[in-house]
Enzyme design. Sequence first.
Site, PDB file in Angstrom:
ATOM      1  N   SER A 340      34.975  19.832  -2.052  1.00 19.56           N
ATOM      2  CA  SER A 340      33.781  19.077  -1.710  1.00 19.56           C
ATOM      3  C   SER A 340      33.601  17.888  -2.543  1.00 19.56           C
ATOM      4  O   SER A 340      33.189  16.939  -2.072  1.00 19.56           O
ATOM      5  CB  SER A 340      32.616  20.212  -1.578  1.00 19.56           C
ATOM      6  N   ASN A 553      28.145  14.425  -9.711  1.00 19.05           N
ATOM      7  CA  ASN A 553      29.142  14.125  -8.580  1.00 19.05           C
ATOM      8  C   ASN A 553      27.905  13.385  -7.584  1.00 19.05           C
ATOM      9  O   ASN A 553      26.910  12.957  -7.979  1.00 19.05           O
ATOM     10  CB  ASN A 553      29.377  15.370  -7.918  1.00 19.05           C
ATOM     11  N   LEU A 554      28.303  13.468  -6.421  1.00 20.60           N
ATOM     12  CA  LEU A 554      27.747  12.623  -5.486  1.00 20.60           C
ATOM     13  C   LEU A 554      26.111  13.234  -5.298  1.00 20.60           C
ATOM     14  O   LEU A 554      25.321  12.456  -5.166  1.00 20.60           O
ATOM     15  CB  LEU A 554      28.338  12.689  -4.139  1.00 20.60           C
ATOM     16  N   CYS A 555      25.963  14.456  -5.525  1.00 19.38           N
ATOM     17  CA  CYS A 555      24.566  14.939  -5.234  1.00 19.38           C
ATOM     18  C   CYS A 555      24.097  15.633  -6.391  1.00 19.38           C
ATOM     19  O   CYS A 555      23.256  16.600  -6.248  1.00 19.38           O
ATOM     20  CB  CYS A 555      25.002  16.223  -3.998  1.00 19.38           C
ATOM     21  N   GLU A 557      24.838  18.017  -8.483  1.00 18.86           N
ATOM     22  CA  GLU A 557      24.969  19.547  -8.921  1.00 18.86           C
ATOM     23  C   GLU A 557      26.192  20.109  -9.517  1.00 18.86           C
ATOM     24  O   GLU A 557      26.312  20.869 -10.162  1.00 18.86           O
ATOM     25  CB  GLU A 557      24.772  20.609  -7.619  1.00 18.86           C
TER      26      GLU A 557
END
Length: 951
Positions: A340, A553-555, A557
Amino acid sequence: MLRRDGTTAPYDADRIGTAITKAFLAVEGAAAGASDHLRPQVAELTGQVGAALLRRGGADRSPHVEEIQDQVELALMRAELHQVARAYVLYRERRSEEREKAEAQEPAVVSAAPRITVRGPEGDAPLDEERLARVVTDACQGLSDARPGPVLEEVRRNLYDGITADELALAQVMAARTLVEREPEYAYVAARLLLDKLRAEAVSELRGEPHRPDQRAMAADYPHYFASYVERGVQEGLLDEELGRFDLARLGSALKPERDLDLQFLGLQTLYDRYFQHVRGVRIELPQAFFMRVAMGLALREDDREARAVEFYELLSSFDFMCSTPTLFNSGTRRPQLSSCFLTTVQDDLEHIFLSLRDNALLSKYAGGLGNDWTPVRGMGAHIKGTNGRSQGVVPFLKIANDTAIAVNQGGKRKGAACAYLETWHIDVEEFLDLRKNTGDDRRRTHDMNTANWVPDLFLQRVEADAEWTLFSPDETPDLHDLYGKEFAARYEEYEAAADRGEIRVHKRLKAVDLWRRMLTMLFETGHPWITFKDACNLRSPQQHAGVVHSSNLCTEITLNTSRDEVAVCNLGSVNLARHVGPEGLDTERLKRTVTTAVRMLDNVIDINHYTVPQARRSNERHRPVGLGLMGYQDALFTLRIPVSSPEAVEFADRSMEQISFHAVSASVDLAAERGPYESFEGSLWSKGVLPIDSVAVLAGARDGDLEMDTGTTLEWDALRERVRTTGMRNSNVMAIAPTATIANITGVSQSIEPQFRNLFVKANMSGDFTVTNPHLVRDLKERGLWDDVMISDLKYHDGSLGALSRIPDDLKALYATAFEIDPEWLVKAASRRQKWIDQAQSLNLYLSAPSGRKLDRLYRAAWRSGCKTTYYLRAQSATHVEKSTLATTDGKLNSVPVAPASSAASPAPSPSASPSPSSSPSPVTGASAAATASVPAACSVEDPECEACQ
């Protein structure tokens, strides 16, 4: 106009005026009829209705009577005549009930409607009324409050002579979805009608001839279909050849066709549009084949791979657990890029900068989300030895990174997505804060890329002390990038002293509180940069011996080490908490089984994965991190009857995450005993018997006790701690709570740890707009005799909130309070309780209905002081909300069934629009007022179709 029985009659504006007048009289009494203002007002409203109908279809179209009534209701709402509109809604509801009673007392007869011819691949044929009724009736079976009559009525109002077979199938789906706002069960009806269309598409393609099996026939044929599907998938180069070597008969017999019926419309349409395998646009993958394909791909290297595939399939198809989107996209395919998230550090040389941009493109190509640490790149004005010039700083390179993410759009399945991180002491941080602004030099703006502040504790301590803060260029202070905690503070102060002595050329001094205020202001205005905490991420990282966490990261977490030689990779999946609770509480045994199998599935990803850059393979195989998260938290609270803004919810967040943490760590130990510990285990906190709950003390020590974090436990951690120390861990990191934007849609539950956004709203994603009604609330209102058309109208008027509705009991108002009605500090408290159990982080969105500088300051300091490692979006209510009319005719892009001959056939399924409506999705804080919110494009709303990169 078109009557309900299919016959036509002339449009009569006088009848519209009479109906509106009666609604006025019902509210204002007989005296209103004699008032001077009523007749002109009725005439104006009647004219608005006629004009709206004309705009919608032209003078030659015959609008349906229900559409006319919808427009009357809409005109009254837009004129803010809400009491009159309510009277009109009540009248419609009474008439509808009378018609339904009459239909129930009389035998069903086919109306004397005009003859309908359907154009299909085999030629023209009369409409098969019998099959139409049977399919709709079957779709309603097993549902207590969904009936075929309203669906059939809605279908017939959208039919015309010469309709294509595809359009007919689509008309059935659309007919059911228009009823979802009144009865949530129609979301299942719409899904089953789409499933009927999908079955015909897939089976016909595999057989090479038209065939349209119903659910019963398909249930018997599923094993044979499955074998044919795998064979065709391998032939077409879609599936790994190894899948064809499984015992397909054994796997086919393990399929559970009845689980196809568990999907709601939003979930199935999302799968149809983006996940199911297709041959030149024709889907060949049915839901259970999809789940088994993913399971087979994850079981490829197991000893008894058929048994493991069935075990994995059971977990996925039951919705107890769901893998992340890249895994669902690519498992079992020729290029199984299943991970991911990817995290990189960009070095301070031109060659590596552009190598990093190349790596971004390759990692993004197969659906990976990116987090880039840009802190090492020297700042504006820094000396460049090779050219004897001065640097333009990091911003021009961020602009290129932004454009790269847009150019590589993950095969058209979703836009490329990246987040740039910069530490708060970087000399370019002030320009970094402005990257998402809509004003200024567009060459120094990144409108499509996310940004985040990587904040050391020392900065917030300076803010609280109202002290000064110094900005540096990293080429003169390179070791600050790798330091954290008290070591960072000591070295930072040394550099400040050096700057005072004139030994550092590029630096700037300002008040810490001024920079903090500007950080919050930009977050308020643009939704970026997010606030993430460097020291909490590093001091509690189990891998301190192997490197440094330089970004998330992108989100927000994932918290893994990165360097020039290692690109951090994380493999995600989420437990569906809603499937593990009942009225009596948490089902701990079921949760243990789910978590144990889920960790095995995630660990398998690492060995099967297709790596596009060698640094990612090196890192992933050496450390083997995975990120087990959760979703359906709000649904679990509804089941337990716990308001999200309550101490009981905070306690549930604590206890449920403790269970997940305990069993996840235990499962990784079991895998270490079976397969061996991960390569870099020795020297980790794990190897010293320090578990996530134990590392809280490390953070507290670094802050000299300035940490408000609960450390209570309930399980037998001592024995597990010893097993970890002596046996080892298979995975360096085990837990992370991702946003679950798409997989929550697939499973039909609330996203991640999110509170309920609205009780009635329109959700937008790449598959279109979907009406979402809270089924828990509807069930409770039905039990109390409160669910009716007036309640629906009131919910729409109040944007899905119950607070202003006087007839709603207080206990339901508390239980079903929406995200903007609760104090966000409850979300921080629950996040803190979870964070003590998690070795990585969690995507924590914060909601403020009326943001102010004081509130933001208090909220983000509370998140820092309570031990949260990161925060995600700050969200405020947008200026526009759900349209104050019936959603039956405003329900988004997919509601496109023609009522007159169209020039082209419908696509195999509703196709996404280029511009999804933001009307009811919450946007980040984008200004100091509603007007400012409306003027700035939403950076990432809760249901933003372009922000699903994690899940």
